[in-house]
Design an enzyme around this catalytic site. Structure first.
Site, PDB file in Angstrom:
ATOM      1  N   HIS A   1      -1.080  -1.370  -4.368  1.00 44.24           N
ATOM      2  CA  HIS A   1      -2.353  -1.058  -3.718  1.00 44.24           C
ATOM      3  C   HIS A   1      -2.432   0.450  -3.467  1.00 44.24           C
ATOM      4  CE1 HIS A   1      -5.871  -2.171  -1.220  1.00 44.24           C
ATOM      5  NE2 HIS A   1      -5.468  -1.223  -0.379  1.00 44.24           N
TER       6      HIS A   1
ATOM      7  N   ASP B   1      -6.351  -6.699   4.167  1.00 42.69           N
ATOM      8  CA  ASP B   1      -5.778  -5.344   4.199  1.00 42.69           C
ATOM      9  C   ASP B   1      -5.825  -4.786   5.613  1.00 42.69           C
ATOM     10  OD1 ASP B   1      -4.999  -2.734   3.704  1.00 42.69           O
ATOM     11  OD2 ASP B   1      -6.689  -2.260   2.380  1.00 42.69           O
TER      12      ASP B   1
ATOM     13  N   MET C   1      -8.927   7.948  -0.270  1.00 38.35           N
ATOM     14  CA  MET C   1      -9.750   8.354   0.879  1.00 38.35           C
ATOM     15  C   MET C   1     -10.220   9.793   0.685  1.00 38.35           C
ATOM     16  SD  MET C   1      -7.447   6.802   3.961  1.00 38.35           S
ATOM     17  CE  MET C   1      -6.690   5.182   3.852  1.00 38.35           C
TER      18      MET C   1
ATOM     19  N   GLY D   1      -8.920   3.803   6.902  1.00 38.89           N
ATOM     20  CA  GLY D   1      -8.637   5.221   7.134  1.00 38.89           C
ATOM     21  C   GLY D   1      -7.162   5.521   7.345  1.00 38.89           C
ATOM     22  N   PHE D   2      -6.441   4.589   7.937  1.00 40.30           N
ATOM     23  CA  PHE D   2      -5.045   4.873   8.275  1.00 40.30           C
ATOM     24  C   PHE D   2      -4.187   3.622   8.143  1.00 40.30           C
ATOM     25  CE2 PHE D   2      -7.832   7.650  10.688  1.00 40.30           C
ATOM     26  CZ  PHE D   2      -7.335   8.903  10.325  1.00 40.30           C
ATOM     27  N   GLY D   3      -2.926   3.844   7.808  1.00 34.80           N
ATOM     28  CA  GLY D   3      -1.948   2.765   7.869  1.00 34.80           C
ATOM     29  C   GLY D   3      -1.474   2.588   9.306  1.00 34.80           C
ATOM     30  N   GLY D   4      -0.739   1.528   9.545  1.00 33.03           N
ATOM     31  CA  GLY D   4      -0.080   1.330  10.842  1.00 33.03           C
ATOM     32  C   GLY D   4      -0.982   0.942  11.986  1.00 33.03           C
TER      33      GLY D   4
ATOM     34  N   MET E   1     -12.206   4.387  -0.894  1.00 37.63           N
ATOM     35  CA  MET E   1     -12.873   4.662   0.389  1.00 37.63           C
ATOM     36  C   MET E   1     -13.460   6.057   0.284  1.00 37.63           C
ATOM     37  SD  MET E   1      -9.862   3.025   2.752  1.00 37.63           S
ATOM     38  CE  MET E   1      -8.670   3.118   1.430  1.00 37.63           C
TER      39      MET E   1
ATOM     40  N   HIS F   1      -8.257   0.881  -4.126  1.00 34.15           N
ATOM     41  CA  HIS F   1      -9.199   0.666  -3.029  1.00 34.15           C
ATOM     42  C   HIS F   1      -9.896   1.998  -2.744  1.00 34.15           C
ATOM     43  CE1 HIS F   1      -9.515  -0.378   1.586  1.00 34.15           C
ATOM     44  NE2 HIS F   1     -10.694  -0.166   1.029  1.00 34.15           N
TER      45      HIS F   1
ATOM     46  N   MET G   1     -11.152  -6.326   5.251  1.00 36.71           N
ATOM     47  CA  MET G   1     -10.411  -5.346   6.060  1.00 36.71           C
ATOM     48  C   MET G   1     -10.094  -5.967   7.420  1.00 36.71           C
ATOM     49  SD  MET G   1      -9.975  -2.732   4.169  1.00 36.71           S
ATOM     50  CE  MET G   1      -9.081  -1.802   5.415  1.00 36.71           C
TER      51      MET G   1
ATOM     52  N   ASP H   1      -4.668   3.449  -1.931  1.00 41.77           N
ATOM     53  CA  ASP H   1      -5.756   3.754  -1.002  1.00 41.77           C
ATOM     54  C   ASP H   1      -6.297   5.149  -1.266  1.00 41.77           C
ATOM     55  OD1 ASP H   1      -6.008   1.421   0.718  1.00 41.77           O
ATOM     56  OD2 ASP H   1      -3.948   1.866   1.329  1.00 41.77           O
TER      57      ASP H   1
ATOM     58  N   SER I   1       0.858  -1.190   0.000  1.00 40.09           N
ATOM     59  CA  SER I   1       0.000   0.000   0.000  1.00 40.09           C
ATOM     60  C   SER I   1       0.890   1.234   0.000  1.00 40.09           C
ATOM     61  CB  SER I   1      -0.879   0.026   1.252  1.00 40.09           C
ATOM     62  OG  SER I   1      -1.362   1.354   1.445  1.00 40.09           O
TER      63      SER I   1
ATOM     64  N   GLY J   1       1.294  -2.026   4.018  1.00 39.28           N
ATOM     65  CA  GLY J   1       1.862  -0.678   3.913  1.00 39.28           C
ATOM     66  C   GLY J   1       3.108  -0.582   4.766  1.00 39.28           C
TER      67      GLY J   1
HETATM   68  C1  DX5 Z   1      -6.369   1.344   5.496  1.00 41.93           C
HETATM   69  C2  DX5 Z   1      -5.826   0.997   4.142  1.00 41.93           C
HETATM   70  C3  DX5 Z   1      -4.689   0.049   4.147  1.00 41.93           C
HETATM   71  C4  DX5 Z   1      -3.477   0.523   4.899  1.00 41.93           C
HETATM   72  C5  DX5 Z   1      -2.642  -0.660   5.274  1.00 41.93           C
HETATM   73  O1  DX5 Z   1      -7.528   2.074   5.331  1.00 41.93           O
HETATM   74  O2  DX5 Z   1      -6.848   0.416   3.351  1.00 41.93           O
HETATM   75  O3  DX5 Z   1      -4.346  -0.326   2.821  1.00 41.93           O
HETATM   76  O4  DX5 Z   1      -2.701   1.427   4.184  1.00 41.93           O
HETATM   77  O5  DX5 Z   1      -1.564  -0.207   6.025  1.00 41.93           O
HETATM   78  P1  DX5 Z   1      -0.791  -1.143   7.053  1.00 41.93           P
HETATM   79  O6  DX5 Z   1      -0.253  -2.301   6.238  1.00 41.93           O
HETATM   80  O7  DX5 Z   1       0.258  -0.258   7.586  1.00 41.93           O
HETATM   81  O8  DX5 Z   1      -1.786  -1.603   8.079  1.00 41.93           O
HETATM   82 ZN    ZN Z   2      -6.401  -0.457   1.341  1.00 38.41          ZN
END
Ligand code: DX5
Ligand code: ZN
Length: 226
Positions: free
Chosen positions: A37, A183, A41, A146-149, A72, A70, A141, A39, A12, A205
């Site tokens: 990938h 994901d 948003m 909404g966020f990575g990490g 969102m 993806h 999911m 994302d 991602s 990600g």
């Molecule tokens: C969250 C995203 C994911 C996210 C994954 O809304 O859809 O794709 O970036 O990030 P990690 O791998 O850091 O959880």
């Molecule tokens: Zn995603």
């Protein structure tokens, strides 16, 4: 439960360095990723704002690999053609992002793109009823979008197993295979669990981009090993 298909890794780019996205996409391509990938948003359907069709279009010349987009965003329908034109290969949508999921999937397919449906942690697998036969991909999911990490939510494993069973039954009945993607919070510990539960595309990600470009190939290899 394991998929018969090889495991594909889809970094991602949400976790990439946004000041040099083209370079980052080339680096993960060279490092051996399978898909890329993206994302998208809108600050409304999810509480974060990221990438639009212009950025997807700008990134397109940097890799020939599958752009796994993806979405969102809500309402999602009006923006689907723009992402198709920008060079998306797979377009995935959340059932909650429009009033008529079947029509949304039809739109994606009519634009010649692969279609995916995304299930949030609280969205039941029954949301796939009536559209599964049209899909190329189901995305589970394992965090709230909404966020990575974020931390992996373990109930995603049971959902993966249930959808894997649905897909396998369909293939047994002569239907085309459907990719099963996961994901959120995928790392060296959770990747093997997701693979054992039936996932065959892993979005990652943080686990891909940690350590910078010199680490990308090792990071991708570690996830694929499962
Ligand atoms: C969250 C995203 C994911 C996210 C994954 O809304 O859809 O794709 O970036 O990030 P990690 O791998 O850091 O959880
Ligand atoms: Zn995603």
């Amino acid at each position: 439960m394991k998929s018969a298909s090889p495991i594909r890794i889809a970094p991602s780019i949400l976790s990439a360095d946004f000041a040099k996205l083209g370079e980052e996409v080339r680096a993960i391509d060279t490092a051996g990723c399978d898909w890329i990938h993206i994302d998208v948003m809108d600050g409304h359907f999810v509480p974060n704002l990221t990438i639009g069709p212009l950025v997807v279009q700008a990134l397109r010349p940097h890799s020939k690999k599958t752009f796994d987009v993806h979405l969102m965003i809500g309402p999602v329908d009006p923006l689907i053609p723009a992402f198709a034109d920008a060079g998306a290969d797979v377009i995935s949508v959340h059932p909650e992002s429009g009033p008529h999921l079947h029509r949304t999937v039809q739109t994606i397919k009519s634009l010649g793109k692969k279609a995916g449906v995304v299930l949030n942690p609280a969205t039941p697998v029954e949301a796939l009823d009536g559209v599964l036969d049209m899909l190329d991909l189901v995305l589970i999911m394992s965090v709230n979008p909404g966020f990575g990490g974020q931390k992996f939510i373990p109930s995603a494993l049971e959902k993966l197993r249930r959808v894997r069973t649905m897909i396998d039954a369909r293939v047994k009945a002569g239907g085309a295979p459907i990719a099963l993607e996961v994901d959120g919070g995928i790392d060296r510990l959770t990747a093997p669990q997701a693979i054992a539960a039936g996932a065959d595309v892993l979005v990652a990600g943080t686990a891909t981009f940690t350590g910078g470009p010199a680490a990308y190939a090792d990071n991708i290899r570690a996830l694929r090993a499962g």
